[in-house]
Design a protein around this motif. Structure first.
Motif, PDB file in Angstrom:
ATOM      1  N   PRO A  55       0.826  -1.214   0.000  1.00 48.53           N
ATOM      2  CA  PRO A  55       0.000   0.000   0.000  1.00 48.53           C
ATOM      3  C   PRO A  55       0.863   1.269   0.000  1.00 48.53           C
ATOM      4  N   VAL A  56       0.275   2.325  -0.504  1.00 47.96           N
ATOM      5  CA  VAL A  56       0.949   3.621  -0.530  1.00 47.96           C
ATOM      6  C   VAL A  56       1.111   4.134   0.906  1.00 47.96           C
ATOM      7  N   THR A  57       2.277   4.673   1.207  1.00 47.12           N
ATOM      8  CA  THR A  57       2.536   5.238   2.534  1.00 47.12           C
ATOM      9  C   THR A  57       2.239   6.737   2.509  1.00 47.12           C
ATOM     10  N   LEU A  58       1.353   7.175   3.429  1.00 45.17           N
ATOM     11  CA  LEU A  58       0.906   8.574   3.491  1.00 45.17           C
ATOM     12  C   LEU A  58       1.459   9.239   4.742  1.00 45.17           C
ATOM     13  N   GLN A  59       1.890  10.486   4.611  1.00 50.62           N
ATOM     14  CA  GLN A  59       2.470  11.221   5.717  1.00 50.62           C
ATOM     15  C   GLN A  59       2.045  12.695   5.633  1.00 50.62           C
ATOM     16  N   TRP A  60       1.430  13.234   6.717  1.00 54.40           N
ATOM     17  CA  TRP A  60       1.058  14.655   6.768  1.00 54.40           C
ATOM     18  C   TRP A  60       2.269  15.494   7.133  1.00 54.40           C
ATOM     19  N   GLN A  61       2.346  16.654   6.480  1.00 52.90           N
ATOM     20  CA  GLN A  61       3.403  17.628   6.762  1.00 52.90           C
ATOM     21  C   GLN A  61       2.784  19.023   6.816  1.00 52.90           C
ATOM     22  N   ASP A  62       3.441  19.885   7.582  1.00 46.90           N
ATOM     23  CA  ASP A  62       2.969  21.285   7.581  1.00 46.90           C
ATOM     24  C   ASP A  62       3.653  22.041   6.436  1.00 46.90           C
TER      25      ASP A  62
END
Length: 799
Positions: free
Chosen positions: A462-469
């Motif tokens: 699966p695609v790895t998702l990461q939130w950033q500011d």
């Protein structure tokens, strides 16, 4: 000397008579006129021997006289006449039968059916005609009688001997002329050629076996030989008791391994044990020290893994009371449950793919190996399958470089196990999902928090998702496919840009989506109402302008549940979808809209991370019937689902009719009998009573249970504990669990019947007995006092 009764001719008879004195005395004639011959002859007892008087070529004597002197021990030593003959006239002396059947032919003495007593010196004296004169001739014959050897017999010091003991066999004959020679023959117990056991201890009359061994067992016979004949004895069996030797264990199907044997689960395994012994061994099988079988062969049908362990064969010689044993280790192989599972995960740097294959369990563990990559289907004809990775057990991980792997490449995990006829496999295909990530934002209930959600489903891994500011600083932890970021809704969020970065090992560059939070410039608008009537306020200034709420999603096992009165029922509720990870609070509400809390005796709550079950015990009708609700609430909103509970009563039992109700004599008990009418199930009966209506008590008393829990097959009962001064009314009800049937008619007890007949009969019998006893005593007294009432005495006792 007696010569017999033969009548001799006149002329020759004179000659014989003239010679008898000299012949009988054994005195030879003058030596210068006589011929002398001495020889030795051998004869066999029972056969015929001829003793000639003089040379064979000479003329037969005119007169011949044979005498015999025994040379055997115990003989008299003096000569005695045997036969006298002249031509055709022969006289046999009496008593010659001890020598055999004596005949004389032409001067030759024939002894037929020769006897052993004939051994000695035979002297022949004869007158031989020669040149017109009679010449005297002497012949001394030393006869040796040979006795044939009789059939020998064998004696052994023991018919059966333990291995290592000494045994001697003796061959004996009853008779036979010496010298005798003996030879021995040995034949194996189960046949085979005979042999001369020279090496066993000698060839004489005694055969010594010291020490004995198992090869000495068999049939023994001896042969005795002398100059006449040879005879063989009947065979004698010598049994050698030995063993048991150390057992040898074999396993079929044969699968030896270091330290023991192995077998596949559910195979038929045959254990055989052989320990040479005489008598044959008695075999006992032990599994882990416990006896499981008796016999040489132990068959284990469809062996299970619990039957692995040590197997001991115990061999016993019941005659010697000796035992030996051997032990093997039997290992049962069984494959892991199910089948191997393949998965693919991105590595820590998100650049490579970790291919993982798992197949836990089994003994021994399954051997796993990765094979691949296999090219995509449209390129299979152009490229061939690549190499194989190293082997591992139960779990194997292969790191595949992401940059070197094409989209759509497949990898196979091959699993092998000794119990499997062919290898098992699982397969995984690495691919990148189409499109890109999507970002949404929503305000939670009360505008306290803002929830940012990023989703890009599909792909392997699966695609790895990461939130950033906006400054590129990571917010929260990376997550596959979906990631949620909850922020405290304050003034600091206005105008900030949040980025969701999506990374996949098969893509050289990442993809991202943005959410820009702007300054609010409009009042809050209500969102659609939730199940409990609440509202969700969403700031319109959020970008993008389509807010997404994430209220809990609930599922119930059944929306309508029925239970019989007195039973127990469980209402199950759980969260579904992505809301199960948002920490929603769950609760159950009973039909009166009151939350069910732990600690209530009637209700039992079972709680999990995303589920809540309510168990209602001892359901009552109709109080527990109604609609129960399962509710859940989180930071976004709340939801609830109804579950309708229906408590049903058991079917009504059959009606009851009182057939008999009567007081006992003491009026403290009544005997009650009843019967049922109609069909229906029942579990028992209940008898109720109350005080009957009597002035001045115009209203009857309440019904009370006199007897309960009466078995369903019972149709009568004694009811005690009554006050004789009170009039009671009774009724009977049939019960089906908690459902009571229609009560029977109400009856009051009847008075007991008058029972005077037994008393009268008893009194009459007692009076008759008393009168009889008095009459007998009076008659007895009158018999002993006849003078007191003489007339009455005469009337009764005299005729």
């Amino acid at each position: 000397m007696a010569w017999g009764r033969a009548v001799l001719p006149h002329r020759r008879g004179l000659w014989i008579l003239w010679l008898l004195p000299a012949l009988a005395g054994g005195q030879p004639l003058a030596a210068d006129e006589a011929a002398y011959e001495e020889r030795t002859v051998t004869g066999v007892r029972g056969q015929t021997v001829e003793l000639s008087c003089g040379p064979v070529a000479s003329s037969p004597p005119a007169v011949v006289f044979w005498s015999f002197t025994s040379t055997m021990a115990g003989g008299s030593g003096s000569p005695r006449a045997v036969v006298v003959g002249s031509g055709q006239e022969v006289v046999v002396a009496p008593g010659t039968g001890t020598l055999g059947r004596v005949t004389l032919r032409n001067g030759t003495l024939e002894l037929r059916e020769l006897r052993a007593a004939a051994q000695g010196r035979f002297l022949c004296q004869g007158l031989f005609p020669k040149q017109g004169r009679l010449r005297v001739g002497y012949a001394a014959v030393l006869l040796r009688v040979l006795v044939p050897v009789s059939q020998p017999f064998v004696r052994a010091t023991a018919a059966a001997a333990a291995e290592g003991a000494a045994v001697a066999l003796t061959c004996s004959v009853r008779e036979g002329t010496e010298p005798l020679s003996f030879s021995w023959q040995h034949r194996e117990p189960r046949g085979g050629p005979s042999g001369t056991p020279v090496a066993l201890g000698g060839s004489g009359a005694e055969l010594s076996l010291a020490p004995t061994n198992r090869s000495h067992a068999g049939w023994y016979s001896c042969t005795a030989l002398n100059q006449v004949n040879s005879r063989t004895s009947e065979p004698v069996y010598l049994d050698i008791v030995y063993g048991p030797d150390e057992p040898a264990i074999s396993v079929e199907p044969s699968s030896p391994e270091q330290g023991g044997f192995s077998a596949g689960e559910r195979e038929d395994v045959v254990l055989s044990c052989l320990a040479p012994s005489n008598p044959p061994s008695r075999y006992i099988w032990l599994h882990n020290g416990s006896q499981v079988h008796t016999g040489q062969t132990y068959v284990i049908t469809t062996i299970a893994r619990a039957q692995a362990g040590t197997y001991t064969c115990l061999a016993e010689n019941t005659h010697l009371q000796t035992r030996t044993q051997a032990t093997i280790l039997l290992t049962v192989y069984y494959p892991p449950a199910g089948s191997p599972s393949c998965s693919a995960l991105a590595t820590g740097d998100l650049r490579d793919v970790a291919l993982r294959c798992r197949w836990l369990g089994g003994f021994p563990p399954a051997r796993l190996r990765w094979v691949g990559p296999e090219p995509p289907e449209e390129e299979e004809e152009e490229e061939e399958e690549e190499g194989v990775t190293g082997l591992s057990f139960s779990m194997v991980t292969n790191i595949q470089p992401g940059a070197a792997t094409r989209n759509g490449s497949s990898f196979s995990c091959l699993a092998s196990h000794p119990t499997l006829p062919r290898a098992a496999a699982c397969r995984t295909t690495l691919w990148v999902p189409a499109g890109g990530p999507s970002c949404t934002a929503a305000a939670t209930k009360g505008d306290e928090y803002v929830m940012l959600r990023c989703r890009w489903e599909g792909g392997m891994p699966p695609v790895t998702l990461q939130w950033q500011d906006g400054r590129g600083q990571a917010l929260g932890d990376p997550a596959p496919s979906t990631t949620v970021l909850v922020l405290n809704a304050g003034g600091t969020l206005r105008g900030q840009d949040f980025i969701c970065e999506a990374t996949h090992p098969l893509r050289a560059t990442g993809t991202e989506c943005h959410v820009l939070l702007g300054k609010p410039h409009a009042p809050l608008v209500p969102s659609p109402p939730l199940c409990h009537g609440g509202w969700l306020h969403v700031p319109k200034a959020l970008s993008p302008p389509s807010p997404h709420t994430e209220v809990p999603e609930l599922e119930v096992e059944r929306s309508e549940v029925a239970v019989l009165e007195g039973g127990e029922v469980r209402l199950a509720c759980r969260q579904s979808g992505g809301s199960a990870n948002l920490g929603a609070t769950m609760a159950w509400y009973h039909p009166k809209a009151v939350e069910v809390t732990p600690g209530l005796a009637k209700y039992q709550l079972e709680r999990g991370e995303a589920w809540l079950n309510l168990t209602i015990q001892d359901a009552e009708w109709p109080g527990d019937s109604g609609t129960y609700r399962c509710g859940a609430a989180n930071a976004v909103g709340a939801a609830s689902l109804p579950v309708r509970l229906r408590v049903d009563r058991y079917p009504a039992p059959p009606n009851v009719t009182i057939s008999r109700l009567r007081y006992t004599r003491a009026r403290t008990e009544v005997r009650l009998e009843w019967r049922t009418q109609g069909a229906g199930n029942l579990t028992g009966f209940v008898v109720q009573r109350r005080r009957a209506k009597r002035p001045p008590l115009r209203v009857p008393g309440p019904w009370e249970t006199a007897v309960g829990d009466i078995e369903p097959h019972t149709r009568d009962r004694r009811v005690g504990g009554l006050d004789p001064a009170v009039l009671y009314a009774f009724r009977v009800l049939a019960v089906n669990h908690r459902t009571a049937g229609h009560p029977s008619e109400v009856q009051t007890p009847a008075e007991p019947p008058f029972e005077a007949y037994p008393a009268v009969t008893g009194a009459a019998v007692a009076g008759m007995l008393v009168a009889t006893v008095v009459s007998l005593l009076a008659v007895r007294w009158l018999a002993h006092h006849q003078d007191t009432l003489p007339r009455l005495h005469n009337l009764l006792f005299r005729t």
